[in-house]
Design an enzyme around this catalytic site. Structure first.
Site, PDB file in Angstrom:
ATOM      1  N   ARG A  80      75.065   8.540  80.790  1.00 55.57           N
ATOM      2  CA  ARG A  80      74.364   9.010  79.458  1.00 55.57           C
ATOM      3  C   ARG A  80      73.371   7.900  78.814  1.00 55.57           C
ATOM      4  O   ARG A  80      74.387   7.152  78.783  1.00 55.57           O
ATOM      5  CB  ARG A  80      74.891  10.481  79.003  1.00 55.57           C
ATOM      6  CG  ARG A  80      76.421   9.720  77.605  1.00 55.57           C
ATOM      7  CD  ARG A  80      77.305  10.480  76.977  1.00 55.57           C
ATOM      8  NE  ARG A  80      76.454  11.492  76.553  1.00 55.57           N
ATOM      9  CZ  ARG A  80      76.228  12.667  76.859  1.00 55.57           C
ATOM     10  NH1 ARG A  80      77.109  13.182  77.954  1.00 55.57           N
ATOM     11  NH2 ARG A  80      75.475  13.989  76.074  1.00 55.57           N
TER      12      ARG A  80
ATOM     13  N   LYS B 197      75.275  16.432  70.262  1.00 53.20           N
ATOM     14  CA  LYS B 197      74.773  17.954  69.768  1.00 53.20           C
ATOM     15  C   LYS B 197      75.765  18.576  68.610  1.00 53.20           C
ATOM     16  O   LYS B 197      75.438  19.077  67.575  1.00 53.20           O
ATOM     17  CB  LYS B 197      74.380  19.759  70.520  1.00 53.20           C
ATOM     18  CG  LYS B 197      73.231  19.002  71.668  1.00 53.20           C
ATOM     19  CD  LYS B 197      72.854  20.530  72.317  1.00 53.20           C
ATOM     20  CE  LYS B 197      74.085  20.616  73.762  1.00 53.20           C
ATOM     21  NZ  LYS B 197      73.446  21.025  75.133  1.00 53.20           N
TER      22      LYS B 197
ATOM     23  N   GLU C 186      72.955  23.937  77.802  1.00 51.81           N
ATOM     24  CA  GLU C 186      73.556  25.204  76.989  1.00 51.81           C
ATOM     25  C   GLU C 186      72.379  25.446  76.118  1.00 51.81           C
ATOM     26  O   GLU C 186      72.140  24.553  74.920  1.00 51.81           O
ATOM     27  CB  GLU C 186      75.146  24.594  76.274  1.00 51.81           C
ATOM     28  CG  GLU C 186      75.396  25.834  76.130  1.00 51.81           C
ATOM     29  CD  GLU C 186      77.207  25.243  75.250  1.00 51.81           C
ATOM     30  OE1 GLU C 186      77.661  24.403  76.001  1.00 51.81           O
ATOM     31  OE2 GLU C 186      77.311  26.506  75.118  1.00 51.81           O
TER      32      GLU C 186
HETATM   33  P1  ATP Z   1      77.713  19.410  74.430  1.00 43.69           P
HETATM   34  O1  ATP Z   1      77.957  17.985  73.933  1.00 43.69           O
HETATM   35  O2  ATP Z   1      77.419  20.878  74.139  1.00 43.69           O
HETATM   36  O3  ATP Z   1      77.968  19.351  75.896  1.00 43.69           O
HETATM   37  P2  ATP Z   1      75.485  17.871  75.840  1.00 43.69           P
HETATM   38  O4  ATP Z   1      74.734  16.813  75.780  1.00 43.69           O
HETATM   39  O5  ATP Z   1      76.311  17.956  77.394  1.00 43.69           O
HETATM   40  O6  ATP Z   1      76.117  19.017  75.203  1.00 43.69           O
HETATM   41  P3  ATP Z   1      74.090  20.338  78.005  1.00 43.69           P
HETATM   42  O7  ATP Z   1      73.350  21.254  76.997  1.00 43.69           O
HETATM   43  O8  ATP Z   1      74.807  20.504  78.826  1.00 43.69           O
HETATM   44  O9  ATP Z   1      73.700  19.098  76.634  1.00 43.69           O
HETATM   45  O10 ATP Z   1      72.837  19.141  78.623  1.00 43.69           O
HETATM   46  C1  ATP Z   1      71.980  19.529  79.674  1.00 43.69           C
HETATM   47  C2  ATP Z   1      71.977  18.270  80.676  1.00 43.69           C
HETATM   48  O11 ATP Z   1      71.564  16.753  79.856  1.00 43.69           O
HETATM   49  C3  ATP Z   1      73.089  17.753  80.875  1.00 43.69           C
HETATM   50  O12 ATP Z   1      73.117  17.868  82.949  1.00 43.69           O
HETATM   51  C4  ATP Z   1      73.827  16.322  80.217  1.00 43.69           C
HETATM   52  O13 ATP Z   1      74.386  15.892  81.509  1.00 43.69           O
HETATM   53  C5  ATP Z   1      72.735  16.148  80.459  1.00 43.69           C
HETATM   54  N1  ATP Z   1      72.441  15.218  78.511  1.00 43.69           N
HETATM   55  C6  ATP Z   1      72.911  15.769  77.830  1.00 43.69           C
HETATM   56  N2  ATP Z   1      73.326  14.278  76.738  1.00 43.69           N
HETATM   57  C7  ATP Z   1      72.531  13.701  77.945  1.00 43.69           C
HETATM   58  C8  ATP Z   1      72.132  12.459  77.611  1.00 43.69           C
HETATM   59  N3  ATP Z   1      72.478  11.535  76.509  1.00 43.69           N
HETATM   60  N4  ATP Z   1      71.713  11.093  78.144  1.00 43.69           N
HETATM   61  C9  ATP Z   1      71.037  11.650  79.755  1.00 43.69           C
HETATM   62  N5  ATP Z   1      71.733  12.823  79.922  1.00 43.69           N
HETATM   63  C10 ATP Z   1      72.355  14.086  79.169  1.00 43.69           C
END
Ligand code: ATP
Ligand code: MG
Length: 564
Positions: free
Chosen positions: A262, A272, A37
């Protein structure tokens, strides 16, 4: 290698893919996507997801899309879209011509919503957000049906069309899936599919005043793009039945969602929202502050994409959440830089040394090895002269026990140069502060070895004062004091959790002459002091700034050894 052989030692994701290949589930295709996002900069957790999505697809000769999951106009910006593309490329991955935006599907998603209404599987609900929450029930109690649940398709279509036309204010109505208010999975209790938001979108402008939710958008975007394996993090496990439900109701192409744990890193926040707070509230300089776990921060700090990729490969994927020791990440950056960073001499806190028996105007060019790990990197000449700088901490007038470096009357080696002996300590008469040392050198020890075989206990780095380049260095430490700052209850109290000493700025440092003309972003090893990268942002003509990427001591290797 056959597909079944690939299964040996494979993680659970590759095991699933191997099975799908064997059963020809998706016509032997592997097509993944990375769906950020654009509401912030990418961080090291995203790197794990990027490496996994692009890595897995590449292993099977498949494809990976970059898709911006941009359905929330309140938080998304072009700046983030650009930084995300730059960071994915920097990490070493390429989506070719497969750059997509969920917002480009808005018209198609709307049609899908209309189709759900026609099939009697979605309804317009007039409950407020608070009421929806009240009606939802709890983990132990079922929810209650919305009084608007049994509207006719005609009425729903009429209302939904009018929602789209902007007839109702924000929050007045929603479109909800008609599933089951008594489902043990709360996600399935008539989830919201569309909400009214009179807010311009960074791409579609004022065209839409209703926006689809993540759950409605994600599965259908995957379906539209022909994704085979939709890899996401564990918190979406409860959303999988909804992912499947929507695709099943609409009878469209159906990818498979697979969840993995994650990445969490000790002493680091990877949310974020919290990273945005650090930026907005001025606790760091910006998203690319070298203390940030963002890819732009790590890049500016001197981390390499190779080291980050190897770290992501090594931690692998799992089904349960855990916290990875940040020392492991640091281990991989040291391992990578050890092989490629040229060694140089840099004195962080200089102490002037006059070599009293060295001729006043003499300058010698001494041979120094560029990288003992890699002969092909060759050697360079470093100038030596009568006045040099050494590190303040390499001298002690009243040494603690076991201090092996320079003390009055003791002989030590200057790396690649000579043995010197301290003969006099010159102090400021008023403050008593040590201003300079007087030493003598032994001309017989040129290159750093005594012909009579006598030994010294320490080898010091140094720079020639007349030739050295004055620079600023910035030393970084962990941003947070606690092992798991992400866990902090409620809103993270940054003030008590932040490390007040996470940045130390040293001015008046001296580096050897060969660094007078360096390129931004290049990393060197300052011998005995760590790896330092030329700051690309604050270095300018006449002012060099070096960021310390990491010190030399590998705490991970030490821990690993203890545990062996
Ligand atoms: P938000 O808190 O805004 O939802 P998010 O960390 O989920 O943020 P996205 O932009 O939705 O951010 O993430 C893009 C992709 O990265 C998603 O598929 C998410 O699952 C993955 N992702 C985000 N954070 C992690 C993490 N700490 N470890 C592994 N994958 C991650
Ligand atoms: Mg997300």
């Amino acid at each position: 290698m056959s597909d079944s052989e690939k299964g040996a030692g494979a993680d659970f994701i590759r095991t699933i893919i191997n099975e799908d290949m064997n059963t020809n589930k998706y016509g032997r295709r592997v097509h993944t996507r990375f769906p950020p996002e654009p509401n912030g900069y990418l961080h090291i957790g995203h790197a794990k997801s990027i490496c996994l999505n692009f890595g897995v697809a590449a292993e099977y000769g498949g494809l990976t899309n970059l898709r911006f999951d941009d359905t929330n106009p309140s938080k998304e910006e072009v700046e983030y879209v650009e930084s995300i593309q730059e960071d994915v490329r920097w990490l070493g991955f390429d989506w070719d011509d497969r750059l997509f935006y969920a917002s480009d599907y808005f018209a198609q998603l709307y049609e899908y919503a209309v189709e759900l209404i026609k099939r009697g599987m979605a309804y317009v609900c007039d409950l407020s957000a608070d009421e929806i929450r009240e009606y939802r029930g709890t983990l132990t109690e079922p929810g209650k049906n919305s009084p608007f649940r049994d509207r006719s398709s005609e009425e729903n279509l009429d209302l939904f069309t009018r929602m789209k036309a902007g007839e109702f204010p924000d929050g007045a109505r929603t479109l909800r899936a008609k599933i089951d208010m008594a489902s043990p999975n709360i996600t399935m209790r008539d989830p919201v599919l569309y909400r009214i938001m009179h807010m311009p979108h960074y791409r579609s402008g004022d065209q839409w005043v209703i926006y689809p939710t993540y759950d409605f958008t994600h599965c259908l975007s995957d379906s539209i793009e022909g994704i085979t394996h939709s890899l996401c993090t564990l918190e979406f496990e409860n959303n999988r039945p909804l992912y499947d439900w929507i695709l099943d109701q609409l009878e469209v192409y159906h990818p498979q969602q697979i969840e993995f744990a994650r990445l969490n890193l000790s002493y680091t926040v990877l949310s974020k929202r919290k990273l945005l707070r650090l930026v907005d509230e001025g606790f760091v300089e910006g998203w690319d502050d070298p203390r940030m776990p963002t890819l732009s921060g790590l890049r500016r700090r001197g981390y390499t994409p190779e080291a980050i990729r190897e770290f992501c490969d090594q931690i692998g994927v799992a089904k349960t959440n855990s916290i990875i020791d940040i020392a492991l990440l640091e281990h991989f950056i040291r391992k990578d830089l050890n092989l490629r960073a040229p060694r140089v001499s840099g004195v962080l806190r200089p102490l002037r040394v006059v070599i009293t028996n060295y001729p006043e105007d003499q300058v010698e060019e001494l041979e120094a090895i560029n990288n003992p790990e890699d002969e092909s990197m060759g050697s360079r000449k470093v100038p030596f002269s009568r006045v040099i700088y050494i590190e303040q901490e390499d001298f002690s007038e009243s040494p603690p026990p076991k201090f092996r470096r320079l003390v009055p009357g003791r002989e030590v080696r200057l790396r690649y140069a000579y043995f010197i002996t301290c003969t006099e300590v010159v102090k400021d008469q008023e403050t008593g502060e040590i201003i300079e040392l007087h030493c003598t050198y032994d001309p017989e020890t040129r290159g750093g070895n005594a012909p009579d075989g006598r030994k010294v206990k320490a080898t010091l780095h140094w720079v020639s004062a007349a030739h050295a380049v004055e620079v600023e260095t910035r030393l970084y430490d962990r941003l947070f004091l606690t092992n798991n700052p992400d866990e902090a209850e409620g809103d993270l109290d940054f003030k008590s959790n932040l490390n007040p000493d996470s940045l130390e700025i040293l001015e008046g440092c001296f580096v050897e002459q060969s660094l007078a003309d360096v390129s931004p972003g290049v990393t060197y090893q300052f011998e005995r002091q760590g790896y330092f990268c030329v700051d690309p942002k604050d270095s300018q003509e006449g002012k060099l700034v070096f960021n310390r990427t990491i010190s030399l001591r590998d705490t991970w290797a030490k821990i690993a050894k203890q545990n062996m």
